[in-house]
Design a protein around this motif. Structure first.
Motif, PDB file in Angstrom:
ATOM      1  N   ALA A  99       0.770  -1.022  -0.271  1.00 18.09           N
ATOM      2  CA  ALA A  99      -0.041   0.123  -0.063  1.00 18.09           C
ATOM      3  C   ALA A  99       0.969   1.176   0.010  1.00 18.09           C
ATOM      4  O   ALA A  99       0.573   2.214  -0.812  1.00 18.09           O
ATOM      5  N   VAL A 100       1.920   1.073   0.828  1.00 24.74           N
ATOM      6  CA  VAL A 100       2.856   2.466   0.802  1.00 24.74           C
ATOM      7  C   VAL A 100       3.572   2.592  -0.495  1.00 24.74           C
ATOM      8  O   VAL A 100       3.665   3.581  -1.187  1.00 24.74           O
ATOM      9  N   VAL A 101       3.765   1.555  -1.197  1.00 27.63           N
ATOM     10  CA  VAL A 101       4.713   1.667  -2.231  1.00 27.63           C
ATOM     11  C   VAL A 101       3.873   2.090  -3.459  1.00 27.63           C
ATOM     12  O   VAL A 101       4.168   3.081  -4.270  1.00 27.63           O
ATOM     13  N   LEU A 102       2.678   1.677  -3.688  1.00 27.92           N
ATOM     14  CA  LEU A 102       1.705   1.788  -4.537  1.00 27.92           C
ATOM     15  C   LEU A 102       1.161   3.058  -4.343  1.00 27.92           C
ATOM     16  O   LEU A 102       0.760   4.162  -5.576  1.00 27.92           O
ATOM     17  N   GLY A 103       0.760   3.661  -3.121  1.00 27.36           N
ATOM     18  CA  GLY A 103       0.493   5.006  -2.865  1.00 27.36           C
ATOM     19  C   GLY A 103       1.567   6.172  -3.687  1.00 27.36           C
ATOM     20  O   GLY A 103       1.212   7.225  -3.926  1.00 27.36           O
ATOM     21  N   ALA A 104       2.760   5.964  -3.262  1.00 29.82           N
ATOM     22  CA  ALA A 104       4.013   6.474  -3.468  1.00 29.82           C
ATOM     23  C   ALA A 104       4.057   6.610  -5.038  1.00 29.82           C
ATOM     24  O   ALA A 104       4.048   7.705  -5.708  1.00 29.82           O
ATOM     25  N   LEU A 105       3.841   5.319  -5.619  1.00 30.77           N
ATOM     26  CA  LEU A 105       3.766   5.567  -7.095  1.00 30.77           C
ATOM     27  C   LEU A 105       2.710   6.097  -7.769  1.00 30.77           C
ATOM     28  O   LEU A 105       2.799   6.955  -8.552  1.00 30.77           O
ATOM     29  N   GLY A 106       1.407   6.304  -7.177  1.00 27.58           N
ATOM     30  CA  GLY A 106       0.458   6.995  -7.737  1.00 27.58           C
ATOM     31  C   GLY A 106       0.808   8.653  -7.495  1.00 27.58           C
ATOM     32  O   GLY A 106       0.533   9.250  -8.518  1.00 27.58           O
ATOM     33  N   LEU A 123       7.495  15.205   0.303  1.00 28.46           N
ATOM     34  CA  LEU A 123       6.150  15.673   1.215  1.00 28.46           C
ATOM     35  C   LEU A 123       4.923  15.226   0.479  1.00 28.46           C
ATOM     36  O   LEU A 123       4.235  14.735   0.945  1.00 28.46           O
ATOM     37  N   ARG A 124       4.781  15.685  -0.781  1.00 27.00           N
ATOM     38  CA  ARG A 124       3.810  15.334  -1.681  1.00 27.00           C
ATOM     39  C   ARG A 124       3.615  13.829  -2.224  1.00 27.00           C
ATOM     40  O   ARG A 124       2.536  13.373  -1.947  1.00 27.00           O
ATOM     41  N   VAL A 125       4.795  13.217  -2.366  1.00 25.89           N
ATOM     42  CA  VAL A 125       4.864  11.855  -2.712  1.00 25.89           C
ATOM     43  C   VAL A 125       4.431  11.187  -1.300  1.00 25.89           C
ATOM     44  O   VAL A 125       3.839  10.073  -1.592  1.00 25.89           O
ATOM     45  N   VAL A 183       0.654   8.008   2.428  1.00 19.38           N
ATOM     46  CA  VAL A 183      -0.307   8.327   3.928  1.00 19.38           C
ATOM     47  C   VAL A 183      -1.747   7.686   3.558  1.00 19.38           C
ATOM     48  O   VAL A 183      -2.504   7.135   4.181  1.00 19.38           O
ATOM     49  N   VAL A 184      -2.473   8.637   2.313  1.00 18.13           N
ATOM     50  CA  VAL A 184      -3.514   8.491   1.848  1.00 18.13           C
ATOM     51  C   VAL A 184      -3.983   7.130   1.552  1.00 18.13           C
ATOM     52  O   VAL A 184      -4.949   6.372   2.121  1.00 18.13           O
ATOM     53  N   ALA A 185      -2.978   6.196   0.996  1.00 13.26           N
ATOM     54  CA  ALA A 185      -3.226   4.955   0.574  1.00 13.26           C
ATOM     55  C   ALA A 185      -3.210   3.995   1.882  1.00 13.26           C
ATOM     56  O   ALA A 185      -3.989   3.238   1.967  1.00 13.26           O
ATOM     57  N   VAL A 186      -2.252   4.267   2.677  1.00 10.35           N
ATOM     58  CA  VAL A 186      -2.139   3.449   3.896  1.00 10.35           C
ATOM     59  C   VAL A 186      -3.496   3.571   4.880  1.00 10.35           C
ATOM     60  O   VAL A 186      -4.057   2.855   5.550  1.00 10.35           O
ATOM     61  N   ALA A 187      -3.931   5.016   4.864  1.00 11.94           N
ATOM     62  CA  ALA A 187      -5.245   5.380   5.628  1.00 11.94           C
ATOM     63  C   ALA A 187      -6.301   4.484   5.004  1.00 11.94           C
ATOM     64  O   ALA A 187      -7.137   3.843   5.739  1.00 11.94           O
ATOM     65  N   LEU A 188      -6.545   4.354   3.744  1.00 14.67           N
ATOM     66  CA  LEU A 188      -7.591   3.440   3.202  1.00 14.67           C
ATOM     67  C   LEU A 188      -7.331   2.042   3.472  1.00 14.67           C
ATOM     68  O   LEU A 188      -8.272   1.043   3.474  1.00 14.67           O
ATOM     69  N   TYR A 189      -6.091   1.491   3.346  1.00 11.24           N
ATOM     70  CA  TYR A 189      -5.639  -0.031   3.625  1.00 11.24           C
ATOM     71  C   TYR A 189      -6.075  -0.187   5.086  1.00 11.24           C
ATOM     72  O   TYR A 189      -6.449  -1.273   5.063  1.00 11.24           O
ATOM     73  N   GLY A 241      -7.853  -2.014  -3.349  1.00  9.61           N
ATOM     74  CA  GLY A 241      -6.960  -2.934  -3.807  1.00  9.61           C
ATOM     75  C   GLY A 241      -5.730  -2.305  -4.194  1.00  9.61           C
ATOM     76  O   GLY A 241      -5.620  -1.053  -4.276  1.00  9.61           O
ATOM     77  N   PRO A 242      -4.872  -3.043  -4.983  1.00  8.59           N
ATOM     78  CA  PRO A 242      -3.688  -2.411  -5.670  1.00  8.59           C
ATOM     79  C   PRO A 242      -3.837  -1.390  -6.459  1.00  8.59           C
ATOM     80  O   PRO A 242      -3.389  -0.326  -6.661  1.00  8.59           O
ATOM     81  N   GLY A 243      -5.025  -1.342  -7.367  1.00  8.20           N
ATOM     82  CA  GLY A 243      -5.064  -0.514  -8.387  1.00  8.20           C
ATOM     83  C   GLY A 243      -5.640   0.811  -7.741  1.00  8.20           C
ATOM     84  O   GLY A 243      -5.533   1.850  -8.067  1.00  8.20           O
ATOM     85  N   GLY A 244      -6.777   0.808  -6.764  1.00 10.48           N
ATOM     86  CA  GLY A 244      -6.930   1.720  -6.176  1.00 10.48           C
ATOM     87  C   GLY A 244      -6.157   2.532  -5.355  1.00 10.48           C
ATOM     88  O   GLY A 244      -6.356   3.712  -4.973  1.00 10.48           O
ATOM     89  N   ALA A 245      -5.108   1.745  -4.623  1.00 20.07           N
ATOM     90  CA  ALA A 245      -4.001   2.564  -3.896  1.00 20.07           C
ATOM     91  C   ALA A 245      -3.131   3.449  -4.777  1.00 20.07           C
ATOM     92  O   ALA A 245      -2.878   4.421  -4.380  1.00 20.07           O
ATOM     93  N   VAL A 246      -3.224   2.986  -6.051  1.00 17.41           N
ATOM     94  CA  VAL A 246      -2.320   3.970  -7.039  1.00 17.41           C
ATOM     95  C   VAL A 246      -3.151   4.937  -7.385  1.00 17.41           C
ATOM     96  O   VAL A 246      -2.543   6.419  -7.311  1.00 17.41           O
ATOM     97  N   VAL A 247      -4.624   5.033  -7.481  1.00 18.60           N
ATOM     98  CA  VAL A 247      -5.492   5.921  -7.781  1.00 18.60           C
ATOM     99  C   VAL A 247      -5.366   6.967  -6.611  1.00 18.60           C
ATOM    100  O   VAL A 247      -5.612   8.234  -6.516  1.00 18.60           O
ATOM    101  N   VAL A 248      -5.800   6.289  -5.352  1.00 20.02           N
ATOM    102  CA  VAL A 248      -5.833   7.136  -4.120  1.00 20.02           C
ATOM    103  C   VAL A 248      -4.536   7.931  -3.932  1.00 20.02           C
ATOM    104  O   VAL A 248      -4.493   9.115  -3.486  1.00 20.02           O
ATOM    105  N   GLY A 249      -3.205   7.172  -4.132  1.00 17.37           N
ATOM    106  CA  GLY A 249      -2.187   7.762  -3.994  1.00 17.37           C
ATOM    107  C   GLY A 249      -2.066   8.993  -4.933  1.00 17.37           C
ATOM    108  O   GLY A 249      -1.218  10.113  -4.592  1.00 17.37           O
TER     109      GLY A 249
END
Length: 94
Positions: free
Chosen positions: A6-13, A48-50, A55-61, A67-75
């Motif tokens: 979740a952390v990695v995919l959020g940062a990727l997004g 900080l932006r990345v 953080v947003v992806a982890v909060a929803l996690y 899910g994985p795709g959602g973590a990227v979009v939410v990121g």
């Protein structure tokens, strides 16, 4: 999905969103990179932006709502969220 993923995919997004935004600035300046981008405050702000995307992806996690795709979009929403918190409102006359 694991917390690390979740952390990695959020940062990727968030990174994808920031790259598009920075590319738009370079394109509008016809390939000229602003001098401010080479200074540490700009780099810290980008990090900080990345991180905001993570953080947003982890909060929803934590709520098991993404899910994985959602973590990227939410990121991708994270940088806008961080910028909204730290930037003062513009155009307000007092």
């Amino acid at each position: 999905m694991s917390l690390t993923l979740a952390v990695v995919l959020g940062a990727l997004g968030a990174g994808i969103r920031e790259l598009f935004e920075l590319a738009e600035v370079v394109r509008s300046r016809r390939g000229d990179i602003p001098d401010d981008w080479r200074r540490s405050p700009f780099v810290i702000a980008e990090l900080l932006r990345v991180a905001g995307g993570s953080v947003v992806a982890v909060a929803l996690y934590g709520f098991d709502q993404v899910g994985p795709g959602g973590a990227v979009v939410v990121g991708m929403l994270g940088p806008a969220f961080v910028q909204r918190i730290f930037d003062p409102p513009r155009g307000s006359a007092r």
